[in-house]
Every structure is written in structure tokens, then in C-alpha cells.
Design a protein around this motif. Structure first.
Motif, PDB file in Angstrom:
ATOM      1  N   ASP A 112      10.646  16.499  -5.283  1.00 27.32           N
ATOM      2  CA  ASP A 112       9.648  17.570  -5.125  1.00 27.32           C
ATOM      3  C   ASP A 112       8.473  17.387  -6.077  1.00 27.32           C
ATOM      4  OD1 ASP A 112      11.161  18.601  -3.135  1.00 27.32           O
ATOM      5  OD2 ASP A 112      12.241  20.015  -4.436  1.00 27.32           O
ATOM      6  N   GLU A 113       8.801  17.052  -7.327  1.00 28.39           N
ATOM      7  CA  GLU A 113       7.726  16.848  -8.303  1.00 28.39           C
ATOM      8  C   GLU A 113       6.786  15.732  -7.853  1.00 28.39           C
ATOM      9  OE1 GLU A 113      10.493  18.012 -12.189  1.00 28.39           O
ATOM     10  OE2 GLU A 113       9.870  15.940 -11.847  1.00 28.39           O
ATOM     11  N   LEU A 114       7.399  14.618  -7.438  1.00 27.05           N
ATOM     12  CA  LEU A 114       6.581  13.457  -7.066  1.00 27.05           C
ATOM     13  C   LEU A 114       5.741  13.741  -5.820  1.00 27.05           C
ATOM     14  CD1 LEU A 114       9.118  10.573  -7.742  1.00 27.05           C
ATOM     15  CD2 LEU A 114       7.107  11.156  -9.096  1.00 27.05           C
ATOM     16  N   MET A 115       6.330  14.506  -4.889  1.00 28.28           N
ATOM     17  CA  MET A 115       5.589  14.837  -3.670  1.00 28.28           C
ATOM     18  C   MET A 115       4.313  15.601  -4.030  1.00 28.28           C
ATOM     19  SD  MET A 115       6.737  13.621  -0.930  1.00 28.28           S
ATOM     20  CE  MET A 115       6.161  14.555   0.482  1.00 28.28           C
ATOM     21  N   LYS A 116       4.441  16.435  -5.059  1.00 25.93           N
ATOM     22  CA  LYS A 116       3.278  17.250  -5.446  1.00 25.93           C
ATOM     23  C   LYS A 116       2.242  16.436  -6.203  1.00 25.93           C
ATOM     24  CE  LYS A 116       5.643  21.566  -5.788  1.00 25.93           C
ATOM     25  NZ  LYS A 116       6.685  21.850  -6.750  1.00 25.93           N
TER      26      LYS A 116
ATOM     27  N   TYR B   7       3.634   7.992  -4.126  1.00 17.29           N
ATOM     28  CA  TYR B   7       4.909   8.462  -3.587  1.00 17.29           C
ATOM     29  C   TYR B   7       4.699   9.287  -2.316  1.00 17.29           C
ATOM     30  CZ  TYR B   7       9.657  10.339  -3.510  1.00 17.29           C
ATOM     31  OH  TYR B   7      10.936  10.672  -3.144  1.00 17.29           O
ATOM     32  N   SER B   8       3.791  10.248  -2.403  1.00 16.73           N
ATOM     33  CA  SER B   8       3.630  11.124  -1.239  1.00 16.73           C
ATOM     34  C   SER B   8       3.051  10.352  -0.052  1.00 16.73           C
ATOM     35  CB  SER B   8       2.769  12.336  -1.576  1.00 16.73           C
ATOM     36  OG  SER B   8       1.545  11.901  -2.104  1.00 16.73           O
ATOM     37  N   SER B   9       2.247   9.328  -0.338  1.00 12.98           N
ATOM     38  CA  SER B   9       1.708   8.576   0.802  1.00 12.98           C
ATOM     39  C   SER B   9       2.803   7.747   1.472  1.00 12.98           C
ATOM     40  CB  SER B   9       0.535   7.693   0.376  1.00 12.98           C
ATOM     41  OG  SER B   9       0.991   6.681  -0.473  1.00 12.98           O
ATOM     42  N   ILE B  10       3.736   7.194   0.665  1.00 12.73           N
ATOM     43  CA  ILE B  10       4.869   6.469   1.269  1.00 12.73           C
ATOM     44  C   ILE B  10       5.690   7.445   2.118  1.00 12.73           C
ATOM     45  CG2 ILE B  10       7.001   5.174   0.842  1.00 12.73           C
ATOM     46  CD1 ILE B  10       5.834   4.219  -1.796  1.00 12.73           C
ATOM     47  N   ALA B  11       5.924   8.647   1.561  1.00 14.11           N
ATOM     48  CA  ALA B  11       6.734   9.647   2.265  1.00 14.11           C
ATOM     49  C   ALA B  11       6.066  10.050   3.580  1.00 14.11           C
ATOM     50  CB  ALA B  11       6.947  10.866   1.382  1.00 14.11           C
TER      51      ALA B  11
END
Ligand code: ATP
Ligand code: MG
Length: 574
Positions: A553-557, A562-566
Motif C-alpha cells: 500500500d505504501e509503495l502504491m501511494k 512500483y505503481s507503474s509496474i502494478a
């Protein structure tokens, strides 16, 4: 080099010494024969003395048989000693390579290690056999022939005094020009074996990517390189026989010419002249054989050096002097760790890594390909050693542990793991050779391998083909995980180990891991966010550095990478 190789003779020392003794006997007798034939002709045949002929004929026969027996004995003994020596060499290399670190193996390349254990050992074996037999025989023949010629006719022997140095000089020139080719030829062998090995191992990839043509071109190039060098070397070497024939003919002519004059002058007898021919032939023959031996020795010394390099290579990772043989828990600390694969490399593969992994924690690692994820975890079981900084496990530097203790406690499922030929059970037991059948099954259950193993024809006794060709990618991964679990490790590292397993099964494996091994530190490397999103913390690697650490959750924010890979992977699913 010679000192290194000599150590491998061991139990074959006596045989190796027996061979020259037999050869000595053989040569002495063999060299007497032309002399005796000369006497037989002059005193028996020329004078028509039948009883003389019979007596000396019988003696000659007996002597010939003895010489043959001695010769055969020498052949057998030398072949036996050389084969034994070669077996020892291969064994010594193999044992030593077992102690190699990954770094040592990178240095030689596995194809080159194979060539060194096969082709190079064969060359040295041949050279050794020559050395303890022919290399003793030829100089002795030479010396004895010269002595015998001197006894028969000192004046005719002068012919050798003139011809021999010319002959030796010419042969030396040939050898000198041919010897630089051999080390190059062996390099060529290494390259060719690399292509063959790669091709055979990856034959399925070659076929699926329709790479047969490019692979064949690559092979032809490597093979053609050897062919070219070899044929040039052969061309130069063929000068040898031309020189031999020329010198032999000149010497025979000279003996005829001067010998005939001496016979006419009454200072030489016909039988003696015939003996002279024999001895002169054997003088030049011995010189020729010596030249061939020399070329073979030059060739084999290139091989010998390559073997000695393997045996003398210091394993770059060794046990400490007073190793710790107990590892308490699965805590891992990276303290300012820097690493590069090659000292010459400019860029670091790991730079300034600081990371504290708690015992029992599940840590995910994600990052682009080539971002050094595998390199990072390779430091924990000391597959490679840091260049600077320290890795500590359970409070102690990894370098202070006994290697076996460390590697038994740090189970790593490598990214490109292989299975070995043998049954599934045997493969699993690599993790722990003393495991009971129940333990084997239990580990397989945790890795979700038990189900499909039971469906196989002989279940746990099903044979796995070399490299695991008869199990699917996902099955192989689950077997290698079960194999690691059997170690009951304090730290378990899964390097992209479930990439071929469907996400549902993967989740089940993860859940059974955390249920069954709550105290084990689990480090999971993956390209897929789903595989690591439930981890306690996730490390984002980028270009050899830790770019960020946090929960999903922290990384997504906060973390764009990280969020672009996700997001990208979410997109793909749709
Ligand atoms: N044995 C080796 N010798 C030399 N360089 C190596 C070796 N192994 C890896 N490297 C290099 O080190 C860098 C990091 O490689 P590494 O295998 O750790 O990446 P990775 O993050 O695990 O990649 P992937 O996701 O593709 O597995 C790469 O540039 C790679 O070329
Ligand atoms: Mg990797």
C-alpha cells in the motif's frame, strides 16, 4: 605445471618406472641384432659354414623373441600407467572444481572445464605414455646405434656427424613454427564446446525460435576456426617427413658411396656394410621420433598448463579457520554492501545496500530485469562475496560461518534451477539426504508438488530426465521448492521460483509456506506484483540500488516505479 601434474601419478609411479626399464632391455637386445646379423653374414653365409649359420640363427631367433616380449611388456605397462594417471588427473580436477565458487566457475566457463577434463587430459595421457616409453626408447636407440656404428666403422660414422646437426636444426625450425598454434587450437575447442553445450541444453529454445540456421553458422565458425588452424599446423608438420626422407636418402647414398670404396679397399666387409645401413636408419629414425615426441610434448604442455590452471585455481570462497557451525535465526543485515562481478568492471552490480530483514519476515523483491535482484540474494549464502561492506546472518558475518552450515540454513531456489537425472525422490533428497519418506512427502505437500507427483507413473520413483526435460516448467519449480524446504532452512530464498506456476497455485504455496514455516525468513523475488504484494515489506531494486522499501500500500501511494509496474500488470490481465 609439471609439479602440479606429477602429484596425480600416485599409485602408478611403480608402473611408470617399470616401463623405461623394460624399454632399456628391449633396445639393448634389438640393437644387438643387426650386429649379429653382420657377423652371421660375414662368418657364416660368406664362408658357407652351415652349422655356424644354424647356431647363430637360433640365437638370433631367441633374442628376437625376448626383445618382442620386452617391447610388448613396455607397451602394456606404459599404456596402463598413462591411463591411470589420466584417471587421477580427471578425478583431481573434478574434486577441485567442486570447491569452486561461482566466481571461479565464471572465470573458466563450464564448457572450458569440460574440454580441460576430456580433450586436454587425453593429450596429457598420450604424452605421458610416450614419455615413459618412446621418449626413453628413441634416445637410447640413437646412442646405441651411434656406438655400434662407431664399433663397425668409425670413418663411415662421420657421415652422421655431418648430417645429424643439419637434421636436428631443420626439425627444430619446424617445431618452433608450429608450436604457437596449439594454445590457439585449444581455445577454439573451448569455443566450439560452448556452442555445442548451449545448443544441446537449449535445443527446445533453438527449435521454438527457429534458430537452427544461426546456430549452425555459429558452430561452423567455431569448427572452421579449429580446422583452419589444424590444417596449417599439419602442413608445417608435414615438412618433418620430407626432411626425414631427404636426409635418410642422402645418408644411405653416402654410406653406399664411401662403404663401397672401403670394401674395395678391403677395410670393410659386406656384412658390416649391411649392419651400417641398419644403424644409420635407426639413427635417423630415432631423431625423427624424437622430433615427433617433441611436437607432441609441446602440444601436450599447452594442455598440461590448462589442467594445472584448474587444479591450482584457489577457490575464491573458502571456509574460515574457526567457523561457526550453528546459525540461530533468520535475521539478515546488509551493511553498506558493494559488489561487482569482475574487478575490471566499472559499474557496481550492487551499490551501497543497507537492509535489515527480521527473522521470520516475508520480504518481497521486485525490479526490472537486470536490476540485480538475484545478485542481492546471492550474497546471503555466499555464492559471491561482497567487495566491501558486510552481510550478517543471525548477528554474524556470513564469512564467519562454516559454508555447509550457512548453505544448509539458507536454502535458495535459484532462478534457473536444474534437476539431475535420477528419481524425483533422489532429487528431493538433495535438500537433505537423511530425510525420511514422510518428510519428503510433507515437503512436497507444502510446495504443492505432492498431487502431481502422485499422478506420475511411478510416483516418487519416477525418473527425471537430465535437466528435468520430462516435467513441466511449473512442476520443476515446485520440485525445486520442495527440495529447498527439506533443508528446513532458517532463510528461504525463492528467486522467481513460481514464475511458471499459475497464480492460484502460487497463492496456495505462499499460504502453506507461511503456515508451515512461520519462523523462517522468506525472501521472494518476482516480476509479478501479485506474488509479493502480501509480503511484510517489499524492496524495489533499480540498477543495483535499493530504490525504496515499504508495504504494497505504501509503495502504491508513493513509488512511481512500483505503481507503474502494478498498473501495467493490471492492464495486462484485462
Ligand atoms: N555471473 C555473472 N557475471 C557477470 N555479470 C553478471 C553475472 N550475473 C549477473 N550479471 C550482471 O549483473 C547485473 C544484475 O544481474 P541480476 O541477475 O542480479 O539481475 P536480476 O535483477 O536478477 O534480473 P532478472 O530479473 O532478469 O533475473 C546484470 O547487469 C547482469 O548482466
Ligand atoms: Mg534474477
Amino acid at each position: 605445471m609439471i609439479n602440479t601434474l606429477r602429484k596425480s601419478i600416485r599409485q602408478y609411479k611403480n608402473l611408470s618406472l617399470l616401463s623405461p626399464l623394460l624399454v632399456t632391455g628391449e633396445v639393448i637386445i634389438e640393437m644387438l641384432i643387426p650386429y649379429l646379423v653382420g657377423i652371421l653374414i660375414d662368418n657364416g653365409i660368406m664362408k658357407g659354414n652351415m652349422s655356424y649359420i644354424t647356431k647363430w640363427g637360433l640365437i638370433l631367433l631367441v633374442i628376437t623373441v625376448i626383445s618382442l616380449v620386452l617391447g610388448a611388456g613396455a607397451s602394456y605397462v606404459s599404456a596402463h600407467a598413462a591411463a591411470g594417471f589420466a584417471a587421477n588427473l580427471r578425478k583431481d580436477m573434478f574434486y577441485h572444481v567442486q570447491d569452486y565458487s561461482f566466481e571461479n566457475i565464471d572465470k573458466f566457463s563450464s564448457a572450458s572445464l569440460v574440454t580441460r577434463m576430456t580433450t586436454d587430459v587425453n593429450n596429457v595421457q598420450m604424452a605421458y605414455q610416450i614419455l615413459i616409453r618412446i621418449a626413453v626408447r628413441a634416445p637410447m636407440m640413437l646412442i646405441v646405434s651411434i656406438i655400434m656404428s662407431l664399433i663397425i666403422s668409425p670413418r663411415l660414422s662421420l657421415i652422421f656427424v655431418v648430417l645429424a646437426p643439419v637434421f636436428i636444426l631443420l626439425l627444430a625450425l619446424v617445431i618452433k613454427s608450429v608450436s604457437p598454434y596449439f594454445p590457439k587450437i585449444f581455445k577454439g575447442y573451448d569455443q566450439m564446446n560452448e556452442v555445442v553445450r548451449e545448443n544441446v541444453r537449449g535445443i527446445r529454445e533453438v527449435k521454438t525460435f527457429v534458430q537452427e540456421k544461426p546456430q549452425t553458422v555459429k558452430f561452423n565458425k567455431a569448427s572452421g576456426f579449429i580446422y583452419k588452424l589444424f590444417s596449417t599446423a599439419q602442413k608445417i608438420m608435414s615438412l618433418n617427413s620430407m626432411i626425414v626422407i631427404a636426409v635418410l636418402n642422402i645418408s644411405n647414398l653416402a654410406i653406399c658411396w664411401f662403404g663401397a670404396k672401403e670394401i674395395v679397399g678391403g677395410t670393410l666387409q659386406t656384412g658390416q656394410l649391411i649392419s651400417m645401413f641398419s644403424y644409420s636408419n635407426s639413427v635417423l629414425n630415432s631423431l625423427n621420433i624424437l622430433a615427433m615426441i617433441f611436437t607432441q610434448l609441446v602440444l601436450s604442455s599447452a594442455s598440461g598448463r590448462r589442467i594445472a590452471d584448474v587444479i591450482n585455481e584457489e577457490p575464491s570462497i573458502e571456509n574460515p579457520r574457526k567457523p561457526l557451525t550453528h546459525l540461530n535465526n533468520g535475521e539478515v543485515i546488509f551493511d553498506h554492501v558493494n559488489f561487482k562481478y569482475d574487478q575490471e568492471d566499472k559499474a557496481l552490480a550492487l551499490s551501497n545496500i543497507n537492509l535489515h530483514i527480521n527473522a521470520g519476515e516475508t520480504l518481497g523483491i521486485i525490479g526490472k530485469t537486470g536490476s540485480s535482484k538475484s545478485t542481492l540474494v546471492a550474497m546471503i549464502p555466499r555464492l559471491y562475496d561482497t567487495v566491501s561492506g558486510a552481510v550478517r546472518v543471525s548477528g554474524h558475518n556470513v564469512k564467519s560461518y562454516d559454508l555447509k552450515t550457512l548453505r544448509d540454513n539458507v536454502a535458495m531456489v535459484l532462478q534457473n534451477n536444474v534437476l539431475f537425472s535420477g528419481t524425483i525422490k533422489e532429487n528431493l533428497k538433495w535438500g537433505n539426504e537423511n530425510a525420511t519418506d514422510d518428510q519428503v512427502v510433507a515437503a512436497a505437500k507444502v510446495a504443492h508438488a505432492d498431487d502431481f507427483i502422485r499422478e506420475m507413473p511411478n510416483q516418487y520413483d519416477t525418473m527425471v530426465e537430465q535437466g528435468g526435460a520430462n516435467v513441466s516448467g511449473g512442476q520443476k519449480q515446485r520440485i525445486t521448492i520442495a527440495r529447498a524446504l527439506l533443508k528446513n532452512p532458517k532463510i528461504l530464498i525463492l528467486d522467481d521460483s513460481t514464475s511458471a506456476v499459475d497464480t492460484q497455485t502460487e497463492r496456495e504455496i505462499r499460504e502453506s509456506l507461511s503456515k508451515n514455516m512461520p519462523d523462517t525468513t522468506k525472501i521472494i523475488i518476482s516480476q509479478r506484483i501479485v506474488s509479493i504484494k502480501d509480503a511484510d515489506r517489499i524492496v524495489v531494486m533499480d540498477d543495483g540500488k535499493i530504490q525504496d522499501i515499504g508495504t504494497h500500500d505504501e509503495l502504491m501511494k508513493r513509488n512511481d516505479l512500483y505503481s507503474s509496474i502494478a498498473e501495467f500488470q493490471e492492464e495486462q490481465k484485462k
